[in-house]
Design a protein around this motif. Structure first.
Motif, PDB file in Angstrom:
ATOM      1  N   UNK A  96       0.886  -1.171   0.043  1.00  0.00           N
ATOM      2  CA  UNK A  96       0.031   0.014   0.041  1.00  0.00           C
ATOM      3  C   UNK A  96       0.905   1.198   0.013  1.00  0.00           C
ATOM      4  N   UNK A  97       1.915   1.256   0.792  1.00  0.00           N
ATOM      5  CA  UNK A  97       2.880   2.430   0.795  1.00  0.00           C
ATOM      6  C   UNK A  97       3.502   2.473  -0.514  1.00  0.00           C
ATOM      7  N   UNK A  98       3.883   1.526  -1.119  1.00  0.00           N
ATOM      8  CA  UNK A  98       4.429   1.498  -2.499  1.00  0.00           C
ATOM      9  C   UNK A  98       3.397   2.121  -3.376  1.00  0.00           C
ATOM     10  N   UNK A  99       2.298   1.857  -3.389  1.00  0.00           N
ATOM     11  CA  UNK A  99       1.269   2.470  -4.310  1.00  0.00           C
ATOM     12  C   UNK A  99       1.273   4.119  -4.133  1.00  0.00           C
ATOM     13  N   UNK A 100       1.426   4.572  -2.841  1.00  0.00           N
ATOM     14  CA  UNK A 100       1.550   5.774  -2.459  1.00  0.00           C
ATOM     15  C   UNK A 100       2.664   6.483  -3.218  1.00  0.00           C
ATOM     16  N   UNK A 101       4.048   5.724  -2.769  1.00  0.00           N
ATOM     17  CA  UNK A 101       4.836   6.336  -3.431  1.00  0.00           C
ATOM     18  C   UNK A 101       4.811   6.354  -5.087  1.00  0.00           C
ATOM     19  N   UNK A 102       4.210   5.601  -5.729  1.00  0.00           N
ATOM     20  CA  UNK A 102       4.304   5.443  -7.218  1.00  0.00           C
ATOM     21  C   UNK A 102       3.611   6.685  -7.617  1.00  0.00           C
ATOM     22  N   UNK A 103       2.248   7.075  -6.935  1.00  0.00           N
ATOM     23  CA  UNK A 103       1.350   8.330  -7.193  1.00  0.00           C
ATOM     24  C   UNK A 103       2.204   9.459  -6.920  1.00  0.00           C
ATOM     25  N   UNK A 104       3.090   9.406  -5.833  1.00  0.00           N
ATOM     26  CA  UNK A 104       3.888  10.853  -5.387  1.00  0.00           C
ATOM     27  C   UNK A 104       4.795  11.088  -6.519  1.00  0.00           C
ATOM     28  N   UNK A 105       5.324  10.003  -7.085  1.00  0.00           N
ATOM     29  CA  UNK A 105       6.470  10.248  -7.945  1.00  0.00           C
ATOM     30  C   UNK A 105       5.903  11.292  -9.258  1.00  0.00           C
ATOM     31  N   UNK A 106       4.352  11.298  -9.304  1.00  0.00           N
ATOM     32  CA  UNK A 106       3.965  11.800 -10.499  1.00  0.00           C
ATOM     33  C   UNK A 106       4.296  13.359 -10.521  1.00  0.00           C
ATOM     34  N   UNK A 107       4.701  14.125 -11.735  1.00  0.00           N
ATOM     35  CA  UNK A 107       4.947  15.487 -11.429  1.00  0.00           C
ATOM     36  C   UNK A 107       4.095  16.479 -11.009  1.00  0.00           C
ATOM     37  N   UNK A 108       2.637  16.071 -10.959  1.00  0.00           N
ATOM     38  CA  UNK A 108       1.705  17.073 -10.529  1.00  0.00           C
ATOM     39  C   UNK A 108       1.379  16.732  -9.035  1.00  0.00           C
ATOM     40  N   UNK A 109       2.031  15.898  -8.468  1.00  0.00           N
ATOM     41  CA  UNK A 109       1.830  15.652  -6.946  1.00  0.00           C
ATOM     42  C   UNK A 109       3.106  15.852  -6.084  1.00  0.00           C
ATOM     43  N   UNK A 110       4.231  15.037  -6.483  1.00  0.00           N
ATOM     44  CA  UNK A 110       5.364  15.227  -5.818  1.00  0.00           C
ATOM     45  C   UNK A 110       6.587  16.084  -5.977  1.00  0.00           C
ATOM     46  N   UNK A 111       6.448  16.679  -7.416  1.00  0.00           N
ATOM     47  CA  UNK A 111       7.564  17.598  -7.805  1.00  0.00           C
ATOM     48  C   UNK A 111       7.361  18.826  -7.307  1.00  0.00           C
ATOM     49  N   UNK A 112       6.108  19.441  -6.667  1.00  0.00           N
ATOM     50  CA  UNK A 112       6.153  20.926  -6.466  1.00  0.00           C
ATOM     51  C   UNK A 112       7.095  21.330  -5.421  1.00  0.00           C
ATOM     52  N   UNK A 113       7.651  20.694  -4.562  1.00  0.00           N
ATOM     53  CA  UNK A 113       8.558  21.041  -3.671  1.00  0.00           C
ATOM     54  C   UNK A 113       9.828  21.457  -4.254  1.00  0.00           C
ATOM     55  N   UNK A 114      10.425  20.382  -5.180  1.00  0.00           N
ATOM     56  CA  UNK A 114      11.461  20.661  -5.931  1.00  0.00           C
ATOM     57  C   UNK A 114      11.482  21.730  -6.813  1.00  0.00           C
ATOM     58  N   UNK A 115      10.454  22.249  -7.416  1.00  0.00           N
ATOM     59  CA  UNK A 115      10.305  23.278  -8.315  1.00  0.00           C
ATOM     60  C   UNK A 115      10.345  24.487  -7.381  1.00  0.00           C
ATOM     61  N   UNK A 116       9.672  24.556  -6.084  1.00  0.00           N
ATOM     62  CA  UNK A 116       9.740  25.666  -5.368  1.00  0.00           C
ATOM     63  C   UNK A 116      11.163  25.838  -5.046  1.00  0.00           C
ATOM     64  N   UNK A 117      11.769  25.017  -4.578  1.00  0.00           N
ATOM     65  CA  UNK A 117      13.301  25.059  -4.078  1.00  0.00           C
ATOM     66  C   UNK A 117      13.917  25.672  -5.324  1.00  0.00           C
ATOM     67  N   UNK A 118      14.123  25.435  -6.507  1.00  0.00           N
ATOM     68  CA  UNK A 118      14.591  25.996  -7.505  1.00  0.00           C
ATOM     69  C   UNK A 118      14.407  27.430  -7.646  1.00  0.00           C
ATOM     70  N   UNK A 119      13.223  27.726  -7.839  1.00  0.00           N
ATOM     71  CA  UNK A 119      12.460  29.021  -7.930  1.00  0.00           C
ATOM     72  C   UNK A 119      13.189  29.883  -6.999  1.00  0.00           C
ATOM     73  N   UNK A 120      13.158  29.570  -5.678  1.00  0.00           N
ATOM     74  CA  UNK A 120      13.764  30.297  -4.526  1.00  0.00           C
ATOM     75  C   UNK A 120      15.064  30.518  -4.666  1.00  0.00           C
ATOM     76  N   UNK A 121      15.863  29.474  -4.918  1.00  0.00           N
ATOM     77  CA  UNK A 121      17.285  29.789  -5.139  1.00  0.00           C
ATOM     78  C   UNK A 121      17.477  30.961  -6.222  1.00  0.00           C
ATOM     79  N   UNK A 122      16.629  30.804  -7.410  1.00  0.00           N
ATOM     80  CA  UNK A 122      17.051  31.609  -8.323  1.00  0.00           C
ATOM     81  C   UNK A 122      16.511  33.127  -7.968  1.00  0.00           C
TER      82      UNK A 122
END
Length: 411
Positions: free
Chosen positions: A251-277
């Motif tokens: 069940x946790x693996x299913x959650x991690x699979x969905x989290x890796x979608x760019x519309x769910x899990x990638x938002x923090x990464x994008x915000x980090x890069x924007x803030x650094x810029x």
């Protein structure tokens, strides 16, 4: 057969079970074959018996589901309530709870409704060793969710009791799995004690910098705030898996699979890069303008469930305000929010607040994703536990077929 009692409670016969459920006797045995009821074969000639409490619980669930609006996927939960500007864990203000208690204690509250002070999670050495070996075999460029997925799979194989879906067994697995996920990640700084607070264990996997107590308190708060947030995409995936009676690791693996979608899990990464810029260019306006000119959404802003600022962001900003090294990144985040407020009223969400933490503490862009995944694992386990108490395979929507109508010629 007559009603009878034994050490396990009152038992009833097939006819009485059918009457309580409002179905034919044959349907009662169909429930048994689908795993919705358990039966016990009695002495010769006496047929099967059923636990009366189990039958009555199934009858109540069936009545509730029959009353639900047709076509709606409504998932009953007692875990998280979200209101326009606040959210609650089991009826308790989530921000206040996470501000007062450590992540492990918040997780225990979500799982059990109790708050054992000083709760600690410890990874079993053999399980942790298996997870570390599996993660070490991955290419160096593997992302955090890649590593966590592999660690979950390794931990599952190392746990022979993973198919036991009783609450006690699932919680035992959860208390071991979460520190195993953290311990399997590569160390960037000095390793922290394996039986210390989870935030301290996680810190050395996020940054090579030495932690100070204030920074650790911010990280612990972030973990507690992110434990659960109702039915996000990853949580729904967990409940679908649990509905099929997948074990908690799956069940946790299913959650991690969905989290890796760019519309769910990638938002923090994008915000980090924007803030650094923003910090690099000395202001938010040109960075925001570049995003809008390219037709890109400005990350870290807006949340469909909150009219104003995300309460998780508000809590983290307040705690970050006392962290000396967070000053520049915090000012940059507030400038981004101020610029965008003039464009359409979007407010900061938790991804922007997490980006302040990761930028100011020398963490990589994907660190926020790691924090989110580790924290949310506790919530996924809580939802799996709830789903195990529901009718199996209930999340089976019907497809709306849009293809050519039969009969069609054979190709």
């Amino acid at each position: 057969m007559d009603d009878q009692t034994d050490g396990g409670g009152r038992r009833i016969g097939t006819q009485e079970a059918a009457r309580l459920l409002g179905v034919k006797p044959a349907t009662v045995y169909a429930y048994v074959s689908r795993g919705q009821l358990t039966s016990r074969r009695e002495a010769v000639g006496r047929g099967s018996s059923f636990d009366a409490a189990e039958v009555e619980a199934l009858a109540r669930r069936s009545r509730r589901e029959a009353a639900a609006p047709a076509g709606d996927l409504a998932v009953r939960t007692s875990l998280t309530l979200i209101e326009p500007d606040r959210y609650f864990f089991r009826g308790v203000d989530a921000v206040e709870l996470a501000s007062r208690y450590a992540y492990e204690e918040v997780a225990e509250w979500l799982w059990t409704g109790s708050l054992p002070r000083g709760a600690r999670f410890t990874a079993p050495p053999e399980v942790l060793a298996a997870a570390r070996r599996a993660v070490a075999a991955l290419p160096e460029h593997s992302g955090p969710v890649d590593r966590l997925r592999v660690a979950v799979a390794a931990a599952a194989v190392a746990d022979p009791l993973r198919f036991d879906l009783s609450e006690e067994a699932v919680l035992g697995s959860a208390r071991c799995l979460i520190p195993t996920l953290v311990g399997a990640l590569p160390e960037l700084g000095a390793a922290q004690p394996g039986d210390g607070p989870l935030a301290r264990q996680l810190w050395s996997r996020l940054t090579p910098r030495e932690p100070d107590e204030q920074a650790l308190r911010v990280l612990d708060l972030a973990l507690g705030l992110l434990v659960d947030h109702d039915l996000a995409a990853s949580t729904l995936a967990v409940r679908v898996a649990a509905s099929a009676r997948a074990h908690p690791y799956a069940a946790v693996s299913a959650g991690l699979g969905a989290l890796e979608g760019p519309l769910h899990g990638a938002a923090g990464r994008l915000a980090h890069r924007m803030l650094a810029e923003v910090l690099e260019r000395g202001g938010a306006a040109p960075v925001v303008a570049d995003h809008l000119r390219a037709g890109r959404r400005v990350p870290g802003l807006g949340h469909r469930l909150y009219r104003g600022e995300d309460p998780r962001a508000t809590a983290l900003f307040a705690r970050l305000d006392g962290l000396a090294q967070a000053g520049p990144a915090l000012a940059a985040a507030r400038e981004v929010a101020a610029v965008m407020a003039r464009q359409g009223g979007l407010h900061a969400n938790v991804d922007l607040a997490l980006a302040v933490l990761t930028v100011s503490c020398g963490m990589a862009a994907e660190a926020g994703e790691t924090v989110f995944a580790v924290a949310r694992t506790a919530g996924w386990i809580a939802h799996a536990l709830e789903e195990y108490q529901e009718r199996p395979l209930r999340m089976r929507p019907s497809g709306q077929y849009q293809g050519p109508r039969p009969p069609q010629p054979m190709p």
